[in-house]
Design a protein around this motif. Structure first.
Motif, PDB file in Angstrom:
ATOM      1  N   ARG A 147       0.884  -1.249  -0.080  1.00 31.86           N
ATOM      2  CA  ARG A 147      -0.072   0.198  -0.002  1.00 31.86           C
ATOM      3  C   ARG A 147       0.758   1.172  -0.045  1.00 31.86           C
ATOM      4  O   ARG A 147       1.878   1.418   0.606  1.00 31.86           O
ATOM      5  CB  ARG A 147      -0.885   0.005   1.196  1.00 31.86           C
ATOM      6  CG  ARG A 147      -1.882  -1.129   1.117  1.00 31.86           C
ATOM      7  CD  ARG A 147      -2.863  -1.154   2.340  1.00 31.86           C
ATOM      8  NE  ARG A 147      -3.975  -2.022   2.292  1.00 31.86           N
ATOM      9  CZ  ARG A 147      -4.884  -2.350   3.273  1.00 31.86           C
ATOM     10  NH1 ARG A 147      -4.673  -1.771   4.364  1.00 31.86           N
ATOM     11  NH2 ARG A 147      -5.890  -3.309   2.714  1.00 31.86           N
ATOM     12  N   ASN A 198       0.284   5.319   0.519  1.00 31.53           N
ATOM     13  CA  ASN A 198      -0.409   6.479   0.873  1.00 31.53           C
ATOM     14  C   ASN A 198       0.158   7.790   0.252  1.00 31.53           C
ATOM     15  O   ASN A 198       1.146   8.285   0.657  1.00 31.53           O
ATOM     16  CB  ASN A 198      -0.456   6.665   2.367  1.00 31.53           C
ATOM     17  CG  ASN A 198      -1.663   7.704   2.867  1.00 31.53           C
ATOM     18  OD1 ASN A 198      -1.749   8.330   2.075  1.00 31.53           O
ATOM     19  ND2 ASN A 198      -1.856   7.737   4.200  1.00 31.53           N
ATOM     20  N   TYR A 208      -3.697   6.635 -11.585  1.00 32.24           N
ATOM     21  CA  TYR A 208      -3.987   6.424 -10.262  1.00 32.24           C
ATOM     22  C   TYR A 208      -2.839   7.207  -9.314  1.00 32.24           C
ATOM     23  O   TYR A 208      -3.350   7.655  -8.129  1.00 32.24           O
ATOM     24  CB  TYR A 208      -3.297   4.644  -9.896  1.00 32.24           C
ATOM     25  CG  TYR A 208      -4.433   3.875 -10.258  1.00 32.24           C
ATOM     26  CD1 TYR A 208      -5.538   3.725  -9.256  1.00 32.24           C
ATOM     27  CD2 TYR A 208      -4.480   3.286 -11.164  1.00 32.24           C
ATOM     28  CE1 TYR A 208      -6.722   2.917  -9.603  1.00 32.24           C
ATOM     29  CE2 TYR A 208      -5.507   2.172 -11.781  1.00 32.24           C
ATOM     30  CZ  TYR A 208      -6.515   2.048 -10.629  1.00 32.24           C
ATOM     31  OH  TYR A 208      -7.746   1.296 -11.186  1.00 32.24           O
ATOM     32  N   THR A 262      -5.013   6.307  -0.556  1.00 29.68           N
ATOM     33  CA  THR A 262      -3.963   5.051  -0.611  1.00 29.68           C
ATOM     34  C   THR A 262      -4.273   4.141  -1.634  1.00 29.68           C
ATOM     35  O   THR A 262      -5.432   4.046  -2.126  1.00 29.68           O
ATOM     36  CB  THR A 262      -4.103   4.432   0.715  1.00 29.68           C
ATOM     37  OG1 THR A 262      -3.933   5.413   1.889  1.00 29.68           O
ATOM     38  CG2 THR A 262      -3.338   3.280   0.880  1.00 29.68           C
ATOM     39  N   GLN A 266      -3.874   0.555  -3.361  1.00 29.85           N
ATOM     40  CA  GLN A 266      -3.194  -0.996  -2.982  1.00 29.85           C
ATOM     41  C   GLN A 266      -2.896  -1.594  -4.114  1.00 29.85           C
ATOM     42  O   GLN A 266      -3.598  -1.887  -5.384  1.00 29.85           O
ATOM     43  CB  GLN A 266      -4.558  -1.741  -2.197  1.00 29.85           C
ATOM     44  CG  GLN A 266      -4.063  -3.094  -1.826  1.00 29.85           C
ATOM     45  CD  GLN A 266      -5.329  -3.546  -1.131  1.00 29.85           C
ATOM     46  OE1 GLN A 266      -5.608  -3.541   0.096  1.00 29.85           O
ATOM     47  NE2 GLN A 266      -6.397  -4.382  -1.793  1.00 29.85           N
ATOM     48  N   LYS A 290      -1.512  -5.383  -5.592  1.00 30.65           N
ATOM     49  CA  LYS A 290      -1.393  -6.945  -5.238  1.00 30.65           C
ATOM     50  C   LYS A 290      -0.271  -7.530  -6.181  1.00 30.65           C
ATOM     51  O   LYS A 290      -0.072  -6.912  -7.480  1.00 30.65           O
ATOM     52  CB  LYS A 290      -2.650  -7.543  -5.394  1.00 30.65           C
ATOM     53  CG  LYS A 290      -3.701  -6.865  -4.289  1.00 30.65           C
ATOM     54  CD  LYS A 290      -4.891  -7.935  -4.279  1.00 30.65           C
ATOM     55  CE  LYS A 290      -5.753  -7.540  -3.318  1.00 30.65           C
ATOM     56  NZ  LYS A 290      -7.242  -8.446  -3.267  1.00 30.65           N
ATOM     57  N   ALA A 331      -5.881  -0.734  -6.793  1.00 31.22           N
ATOM     58  CA  ALA A 331      -7.248  -0.185  -6.674  1.00 31.22           C
ATOM     59  C   ALA A 331      -6.871   1.268  -5.570  1.00 31.22           C
ATOM     60  O   ALA A 331      -5.622   0.978  -4.988  1.00 31.22           O
ATOM     61  CB  ALA A 331      -7.873  -1.337  -5.832  1.00 31.22           C
ATOM     62  N   ARG A 332      -7.705   1.989  -5.608  1.00 30.19           N
ATOM     63  CA  ARG A 332      -7.686   3.242  -4.834  1.00 30.19           C
ATOM     64  C   ARG A 332      -8.692   2.628  -3.462  1.00 30.19           C
ATOM     65  O   ARG A 332      -9.929   2.595  -3.755  1.00 30.19           O
ATOM     66  CB  ARG A 332      -8.291   4.417  -5.408  1.00 30.19           C
ATOM     67  CG  ARG A 332      -7.821   5.749  -4.752  1.00 30.19           C
ATOM     68  CD  ARG A 332      -8.511   6.876  -5.243  1.00 30.19           C
ATOM     69  NE  ARG A 332      -7.924   6.906  -6.700  1.00 30.19           N
ATOM     70  CZ  ARG A 332      -6.667   7.435  -7.132  1.00 30.19           C
ATOM     71  NH1 ARG A 332      -5.589   7.748  -6.558  1.00 30.19           N
ATOM     72  NH2 ARG A 332      -6.590   7.227  -8.553  1.00 30.19           N
ATOM     73  N   LEU A 333      -8.217   2.717  -2.353  1.00 23.08           N
ATOM     74  CA  LEU A 333      -9.112   2.562  -1.238  1.00 23.08           C
ATOM     75  C   LEU A 333      -9.783   3.480  -0.941  1.00 23.08           C
ATOM     76  O   LEU A 333      -9.530   4.687  -0.791  1.00 23.08           O
ATOM     77  CB  LEU A 333      -8.116   1.938  -0.130  1.00 23.08           C
ATOM     78  CG  LEU A 333      -6.953   0.829  -0.255  1.00 23.08           C
ATOM     79  CD1 LEU A 333      -6.256   0.525   0.857  1.00 23.08           C
ATOM     80  CD2 LEU A 333      -7.937  -0.564  -0.697  1.00 23.08           C
ATOM     81  N   LYS A 334     -11.139   3.255  -0.631  1.00 25.26           N
ATOM     82  CA  LYS A 334     -12.231   4.168  -0.053  1.00 25.26           C
ATOM     83  C   LYS A 334     -11.876   4.565   1.429  1.00 25.26           C
ATOM     84  O   LYS A 334     -11.486   3.460   2.303  1.00 25.26           O
ATOM     85  CB  LYS A 334     -13.526   3.784   0.012  1.00 25.26           C
ATOM     86  CG  LYS A 334     -13.835   3.459  -1.546  1.00 25.26           C
ATOM     87  CD  LYS A 334     -15.474   2.835  -1.545  1.00 25.26           C
ATOM     88  CE  LYS A 334     -15.875   2.665  -2.844  1.00 25.26           C
ATOM     89  NZ  LYS A 334     -17.161   2.050  -3.161  1.00 25.26           N
ATOM     90  N   LYS A 335     -11.852   5.672   1.855  1.00 26.15           N
ATOM     91  CA  LYS A 335     -11.800   6.064   3.249  1.00 26.15           C
ATOM     92  C   LYS A 335     -12.921   5.342   4.457  1.00 26.15           C
ATOM     93  O   LYS A 335     -14.207   5.500   3.791  1.00 26.15           O
ATOM     94  CB  LYS A 335     -11.756   7.497   3.346  1.00 26.15           C
ATOM     95  CG  LYS A 335     -10.357   8.327   2.538  1.00 26.15           C
ATOM     96  CD  LYS A 335     -10.104   9.646   2.964  1.00 26.15           C
ATOM     97  CE  LYS A 335      -8.907  10.287   2.373  1.00 26.15           C
ATOM     98  NZ  LYS A 335      -9.027  11.550   2.698  1.00 26.15           N
TER      99      LYS A 335
END
Length: 362
Positions: free
Chosen positions: A210, A212, A335, A348, A350, A352, A358-362
């Motif tokens: 990850r 940030n 991204y 942030t 992520q 793999k 992927a863009r992580l949701k808050k």
């Protein structure tokens, strides 16, 4: 070996008549205690350095001088804080200013149309000291760096084409009448993750990594091409591995983040290409350049000029092909960057090992 003898910080410095007349002259006391000294440029603040002509086109000539071409009336700037040792007209170099700096170096600014300082004046980095003159109908400043009256290769101190100061420690030795300069490049100021810059695997044995983006400060990123627009996006039928960004021929290409140059040269259909490895886990690639200004092993800062836009390799028009990669896999640069606003994205990311992003949701 010793640290450079620091000159006193007088508002006005007194120089001998010979020092005020002769461009090349020994610096009194510079090697009095030792035949060598170090200059540390790694901790220099932004306001403590200025390229003599920030918008001028610079070219090294004869291995010791820099011709910085610009337009008539442009302002010549002092490179570092210091004292004007010489300011006069000479038959060979026209109006010349020589500044002695507390770090042991002297800088020379020649062929000026007008000098704006006089011997003994104290000047600050970035202060206007002269007006550009030139020769044979060309407006330029003839610039050089001296140690103890001897010119040194300016590329050991500067990235001349990029107008930037190299973040490094310099060891200067005197052997009789000869001056030798050796450099030691700066280590990264900090590592955002545990990876080393000599590996491109940020996963370090894990399946997820990850990043940030909110933790990356404004001074740690730079959009790679100013005043530009995307003319070809990521993916599509061509499986485009990056984005094509266009401004115009001769436009400067900037490093997106601090990092290490791991590839620089002609690379298949990429043409002249540069790959940077960053301590945040990413790699960035810049290709189709007309010129590369960095070499493998160089450390660069975000916003440093590393090349010039071109159309080398499989390119039909001048543009920058820009890629972002993680563990060797290309992913959509959008991204990381908002191409419309030319700014860093938020949140942030992520990654793999299977290649998904992927863009992580808050």
């Amino acid at each position: 070996m010793s640290l450079v003898p620091m000159l006193s910080l007088h508002a006005k410095e007194e120089f001998t008549p010979l020092e005020q007349q002769q461009i090349s002259i020994e610096t009194p006391g510079l090697f009095a205690r030792s035949n060598s000294f170090q200059v540390d440029f790694t901790q220099l603040a932004k306001e403590e350095y200025s390229f003599p002509l920030p918008v001028g086109k610079a070219l090294t000539v004869n291995g010791s001088d820099v011709e910085i071409e610009t337009v008539k009336g442009d302002a010549v700037k002092a490179m570092f804080d210091g004292w004007v040792r010489l300011s006069r007209n000479t038959p060979a170099h026209g109006n010349v200013v020589v500044i002695r700096h507390h770090n042991g170096l002297e800088t020379v600014y020649a062929l000026n149309a007008q000098n704006l300082v006089k011997s003994g004046d104290r000047v600050k980095a970035g202060q206007t000291i002269a007006i550009v003159g030139g020769n044979d109908g060309k407006a330029y400043c003839l610039f050089s760096i001296m140690v103890d009256g001897k010119k040194i290769n300016p590329n050991t101190i500067l990235n001349v084409n990029g107008h930037t100061l190299r973040k490094q420690t310099v060891l200067i030795k005197k052997f009789g009448e000869r001056i030798e300069v050796k450099t030691s490049r700066q280590k990264p100021e900090k590592e955002n993750i545990t990876m080393r810059l000599d590996t491109n695997d940020p996963f370090q044995g894990k399946s997820v990594f990850r990043l940030n983006l909110d933790e990356i400060t404004a001074s740690e990123w730079f959009y790679p091409l100013e005043n530009s627009k995307v003319i070809s996006g990521y993916g599509g039928k061509r499986r485009h591995a990056g984005v094509d960004i266009k401004n115009g021929p001769g436009t400067k290409v900037y490093a997106a983040f601090d990092g290490l140059v791991v590839q620089s040269g002609v690379f298949s259909g990429y043409g002249k290409c540069i790959t940077l490895r960053h301590s945040n886990g990413l790699e960035t690639r810049y290709s189709h350049n007309s010129k590369n200004f960095v070499n493998v092993g160089d450390k660069v800062k975000a916003g440093e000029v590393i090349g010039i836009v071109g159309r080398t390799g499989r390119a039909t028009t001048e543009h920058l092909h820009f890629e972002t990669r993680i563990a060797g896999r290309a992913f959509d640069p959008s991204y990381v960057f908002d191409h419309a606003k030319h700014c860093l994205q938020k949140g942030t990311l992520q990654f793999k090992k299977n290649g998904s992003v992927a863009r992580l949701k808050k």
